[in-house]
Design an enzyme around this catalytic site. Structure first.
Site, PDB file in Angstrom:
ATOM      1  N   PHE A 121       1.456  84.122  -7.463  1.00 15.08           N
ATOM      2  CA  PHE A 121       2.293  83.586  -8.544  1.00 15.08           C
ATOM      3  C   PHE A 121       1.405  82.754  -9.479  1.00 15.08           C
ATOM      4  CE2 PHE A 121       5.135  79.964  -9.960  1.00 15.08           C
ATOM      5  CZ  PHE A 121       5.664  80.656 -11.027  1.00 15.08           C
ATOM      6  N   TYR A 230       9.463  69.639  -6.486  1.00 13.86           N
ATOM      7  CA  TYR A 230       8.102  69.520  -5.956  1.00 13.86           C
ATOM      8  C   TYR A 230       7.940  68.247  -5.126  1.00 13.86           C
ATOM      9  CZ  TYR A 230       2.961  69.567  -6.012  1.00 13.86           C
ATOM     10  OH  TYR A 230       1.631  69.585  -5.665  1.00 13.86           O
TER      11      TYR A 230
END
Ligand SMILES: O=c1ccn([C@@H]2O[C@H](COP(=O)(O)OP(=O)(O)O[C@H]3OC[C@@H](O)[C@H](O)[C@H]3O)[C@@H](O)[C@H]2O)c(=O)[nH]1
Length: 411
Positions: A121, A230
């Site tokens: 990714f 995150y």
């Protein structure tokens, strides 16, 4: 009777015959001898010639052999030979990413067997391309959100987008990677009785109220803000690691990584270092988010890699900060890069980011206790990174891809 006596009593005819016979014999002997000598000479000459050619070719063949051997050796960066008992089989998740690929270089050159797992990714094949085909190296195109069953001794779990625009791009995927992905890797560590290192982050301290941040600080995080996928993802990854340590006796190591930069950062990484360098190199405006009074402390990637390897092999199972305490405001940082590049870019202020941590600097007392400290100054690291991006810009403008090997001088 002397020869002269015979001669005297010979008739004239006999003398002629005698002389003729001697002449014929002489001619036969001379011709015969001359014929053999010619063949022999020819053979000798040929033999001499081929031995001279052999002599002349021998060093050339030797050099050619050495060159072939050399090109085989230099096909890969130089790797240490480790005895089987010292050689480990190591999994690096996210091993084709920016930090992961530098870690892979280090482990490979130390002589270990390395398995890289990446879903590409944000990672790129070209970051590890120089190891493809090496007997100690394996590359798996695999998403950490899916379980993996392999045999390893150590796991460095780095898989996750790390740059704010990347991790905010698909927050649900970021959460899955840091939760399900971490569970999968902890499960693997448990099954193979291996050691597990989590690449955590300074973002677990959120927008900190304690400065500099030491490992005792619990943080100040907005659980529903844009960064939560995150920072909360990494916080729960830490929680999971210690749950596995406590309940299943998995050996865990947790590195809280502060802002890191260096070659192999993606051109569209979006973090401040690559943005400012690329903007400066192209004489574009340098975009400071907000007033630029927020601070960061930047470490060079090779220092981080040293810290990760040291921590993995240490007996410290509690979290450890890894970062360079040299702190600058983002506005100062923009000026530093502008001056290093020597560009005509203007520094412009654009909209500030939501929940942007205002101050960040690691307290590295604990890491120094294990014998680690940053060695590359920020300026030295920036110069190497500027050179890397300069080359990358040049190559991409010529439709070439930039491949950086660990034995290139740049790292
Ligand atoms: O173009 C830009 C990019 C960023 N910035 C600012 O520069 C500072 C640093 O931003 P970055 O995006 O590089 O990184 P952040 O510090 O926000 O997050 C990072 O923290 C530590 C790591 O775990 C992660 O790699 C990353 O999440 C921020 O204040 C940001 O607002 C700019 O002013 N201009």
């Amino acid at each position: 009777m002397p020869v002269f006596g015979w001669w005297a009593i010979m008739s004239r005819k006999t003398k002629y015959v005698f002389i003729l016979a001697i002449l014929v014999a002489a001619i036969v002997v001379t011709w015969g001898r001359a014929g053999i000598t010619k063949d022999d000479m020819e053979r000798l000459r040929r033999e001499e010639l081929s031995s001279q050619i052999r002599e002349a070719l021998e060093p050339l063949e030797k050099r050619l052999g050495n060159l072939e051997k050399g090109s085989e050796d230099s096909k890969y960066p130089k790797v240490k030979f480790l005895m089987e008992k010292d050689r480990k089989r190591i999994l690096v998740t996210g091993g084709a990413g920016f930090v992961g690929s530098h870690l892979v270089d280090r482990l490979m050159m130390d002589g270990h067997e390395v398995v890289v797992m990446d879903n590409f990714f944000t990672g790129r094949k070209r970051n590890v391309e120089h190891w493809l085909g090496h007997e100690n190296f394996e590359l798996l195109n695999h998403d950490v959100v899916e379980p993996l069953y392999i045999e390893v001794d150590q796991i460095y779990h780095l898989a996750s987008p790390a740059s704010p625009p990347h991790y905010m791009y698909n927050p649900i995927k970021t959460i899955k990677t840091n939760t399900i992905g971490t569970l999968n890797m902890l499960g693997l560590a448990k099954r193979v009785n291996g050691r597990f290192l989590l690449a955590s982050t300074s973002e677990v301290y959120g927008d900190p109220e304690v400065h500099p941040q030491n490992e005792e600080y619990w943080g100040h995080v907005n659980p529903i803000g844009p960064r939560a996928c995150y920072d909360e993802g990494k916080r729960v990854a830490e929680t999971m690691s210690y749950a596995y340590a406590k309940q299943e006796h998995v050996q865990v190591r947790v590195a809280r990584i502060f802002n890191t930069f260096g070659p192999r950062m993606h051109m569209s990484d979006g973090r401040v270092v690559s943005n400012f360098i690329l903007q400066s190199l192209q004489d574009q405006p340098i975009t400071v988010f907000g007033a630029g009074k927020q601070t960061r402390s930047f470490q060079y990637v090779s220092d981080l890699v040293n810290g990760l390897v040291m921590l993995m092999n240490s007996n410290i199972s509690t979290p450890v900060n890894l970062g360079n305490p040299e702190e600058h405001s983002i506005l100062e940082f923009a000026t530093i890069i502008k001056n290093l590049v020597g560009c005509k870019s203007d520094i412009v202020h654009v909209k500030e980011q939501e929940d942007d941590p205002q101050r960040r600097r690691p307290d590295i007392t604990k890491a120094m206790g294990m014998g680690w400290q940053p060695k590359v100054s920020m300026i030295e690291g920036l110069n190497r990174t500027i050179e890397y991006f300069r080359q990358e810009l040049f190559q991409s403008s010529h439709n070439q891809k930039m491949i950086l090997r660990p034995d290139d001088k740049l790292v």
